[in-house]
Motif scaffolding. Structure first.
Motif, mmCIF file in Angstrom:
data_model
loop_
_atom_site.group_PDB
_atom_site.id
_atom_site.type_symbol
_atom_site.label_atom_id
_atom_site.label_comp_id
_atom_site.label_asym_id
_atom_site.label_seq_id
_atom_site.Cartn_x
_atom_site.Cartn_y
_atom_site.Cartn_z
ATOM 1 N N GLY A 1 -1.775 0.539 6.402
ATOM 2 C CA GLY A 1 -1.712 -0.246 7.622
ATOM 3 C C GLY A 1 -3.063 -0.458 8.276
ATOM 4 N N LEU A 2 -3.040 -1.237 9.346
ATOM 5 C CA LEU A 2 -4.237 -1.542 10.116
ATOM 6 C C LEU A 2 -4.186 -0.842 11.466
ATOM 7 N N GLY B 1 -9.394 -1.251 11.683
ATOM 8 C CA GLY B 1 -9.624 -0.313 10.608
ATOM 9 C C GLY B 1 -8.569 -0.310 9.521
ATOM 10 N N ALA B 2 -9.043 -0.045 8.291
ATOM 11 C CA ALA B 2 -8.167 0.140 7.135
ATOM 12 C C ALA B 2 -8.793 1.195 6.236
ATOM 13 N N ASN B 3 -7.976 1.764 5.369
ATOM 14 C CA ASN B 3 -8.459 2.712 4.374
ATOM 15 C C ASN B 3 -9.496 2.026 3.487
ATOM 16 N N VAL C 1 -7.671 -3.371 2.693
ATOM 17 C CA VAL C 1 -8.893 -4.085 3.056
ATOM 18 C C VAL C 1 -8.633 -5.588 3.093
ATOM 19 N N ALA C 2 -7.861 -6.079 2.135
ATOM 20 C CA ALA C 2 -7.538 -7.511 2.100
ATOM 21 C C ALA C 2 -6.785 -7.935 3.351
ATOM 22 N N ARG C 3 -5.970 -7.026 3.893
ATOM 23 C CA ARG C 3 -5.229 -7.343 5.122
ATOM 24 C C ARG C 3 -6.172 -7.582 6.293
ATOM 25 N N ILE C 4 -7.298 -6.877 6.329
ATOM 26 C CA ILE C 4 -8.277 -7.112 7.388
ATOM 27 C C ILE C 4 -8.753 -8.557 7.345
ATOM 28 N N LEU D 1 -15.142 -3.292 -4.315
ATOM 29 C CA LEU D 1 -15.881 -4.528 -4.063
ATOM 30 C C LEU D 1 -15.225 -5.366 -2.972
ATOM 31 N N GLU D 2 -13.936 -5.182 -2.766
ATOM 32 C CA GLU D 2 -13.245 -5.923 -1.707
ATOM 33 C C GLU D 2 -13.856 -5.626 -0.338
ATOM 34 N N ALA D 3 -14.375 -4.408 -0.165
ATOM 35 C CA ALA D 3 -14.957 -4.019 1.125
ATOM 36 C C ALA D 3 -16.389 -4.507 1.294
ATOM 37 N N THR D 4 -17.034 -4.895 0.218
ATOM 38 C CA THR D 4 -18.443 -5.289 0.273
ATOM 39 C C THR D 4 -18.650 -6.787 0.103
ATOM 40 N N GLY D 5 -17.562 -7.539 0.074
ATOM 41 C CA GLY D 5 -17.692 -8.974 -0.163
ATOM 42 C C GLY D 5 -18.175 -9.288 -1.562
#
Length: 324
Positions: free
Chosen positions: A18-19, A31-33, A40-43, A100-104
């Motif tokens: 969750g967020l 925030g997300a895990n 992260v994609a949900r953010i 990589l999802e978190a770093t673009g």
């Protein structure tokens, strides 16, 4: 007031993908895990944020840095020692723990330790890293209270931790330490002067960088009202001209002109202290929006201390908006 049960519920929410909106000393984060690509994609989905725009990974202490980066240089460790917890983000080579999802999609990662008791308590209870950009729609004014988050994101956030108003009020300073010479990629809560005092040499502030980081989008931190920047002595006159043209004008009035006769829809006299101005900046912009202003006239502070970060935010707020 945040209690232990709130921290536990927020931690459980993160573990479940969750967020959680959480307070930091700078702004409220969404925030997300950090290790959960789907979370992260949900953010990105919730904010309407381009997936190539990197996120900051928040960790619980400088002693955890090696868990999240490939290698921390002596310069990175020196800055972490002096400024963590605090409003400083370091850009380093990505460690395997960071998706990589978190770093673009980049091989660099932005990392920081927030200086807020609620954020630190959540990081301790959760036991991992939390990716947390500002808890607002992409490009709009960052939130500095829990009410700002609720008003803008509503039920899109699974849980909101209310830690009161943010003490710094503008985002963290981002410093690239991937090379031999550190450079400021985004001015923020740690001043250029503070960095230079610790490092013992000037720190560059490049106009462009090969490293993508948060806050570099041309139009950013923007209220609904259009922002126009003029010289301090022109704020009142420019506001009057806009009013005569039919605009509902809001002024961010420099303190030197606080006693000037003003005709405007709404007026905020900004604090003489850049620390106080930074703390209130986003609230001022939100208030002028709420009062129905369609145009805000402001001037830039000097680039000393936190004035550099305030000027950066105002310049980006004044940039042309992307077409819908």
């Amino acid at each position: 007031m945040v209690v232990t049960s709130d921290i536990e519920k927020a931690s459980e929410t993160l573990r479940a993908g969750g967020l959680v909106a959480l307070p930091t000393e700078t702004v409220y984060g969404l925030g997300a895990n950090a290790e959960d690509p789907a979370a992260v994609a949900r953010i990105f989905q919730t904010k309407g944020r381009p997936p190539t725009h990197p996120l900051i990974v928040h960790i619980g202490g400088a002693d955890q840095l090696d868990e999240w980066v490939e290698e921390a240089s002596a310069t990175a460790r020196l800055l972490a020692e002096h400024f963590w917890p605090g409003p400083l983000t370091l850009v380093l080579r990505r460690g395997r723990r960071v998706p990589l999802e978190a770093t673009g999609g980049l091989e660099t990662v932005a990392v920081r330790v927030p200086d807020h008791p609620v954020a630190l308590a959540l990081l301790s209870a959760f036991g991992g890293g939390i990716t947390a950009p500002s808890a607002n729609r992409f490009g709009s004014v960052s939130p500095t209270t829990a009410d700002h988050v609720r008003a803008e994101l509503g039920d899109a956030v699974d849980f909101v931790l209310d830690g009161g108003p943010c003490g710094v009020g503008v985002e963290s300073t981002i410093v690239d330490v991937t090379g031999e010479t550190p450079s400021i990629l985004r001015p923020g809560g740690v001043t250029r002067e503070d960095l230079e005092a610790v490092l013992g040499h000037p720190v560059a502030l490049p106009s462009t960088s090969h490293v993508r980081v948060p806050g570099q989008h041309p139009s950013h931190y923007a209220p609904r009202a259009r922002v126009v920047l003029v010289e301090p002595e022109r704020v009142v006159a420019e506001g009057e001209l806009a009013r005569q043209r039919g605009h509902q004008v809001g002024l961010l009035l420099p303190p030197a002109f606080a006693d000037a006769p003003v005709k405007a829809h709404a007026v905020v006299t900004v604090p003489a202290s850049t620390t106080a101005y930074a703390r209130g900046l986003y609230g001022f912009l939100r208030d002028l929006d709420q009062q129905g202003c369609d145009l805000i006239v402001a001037s830039l502070p000097t680039d000393e201390g936190l004035g550099l970060a305030i000027a950066n935010r105002l310049r980006r707020a004044a940039e042309p908006r992307p077409s819908a």
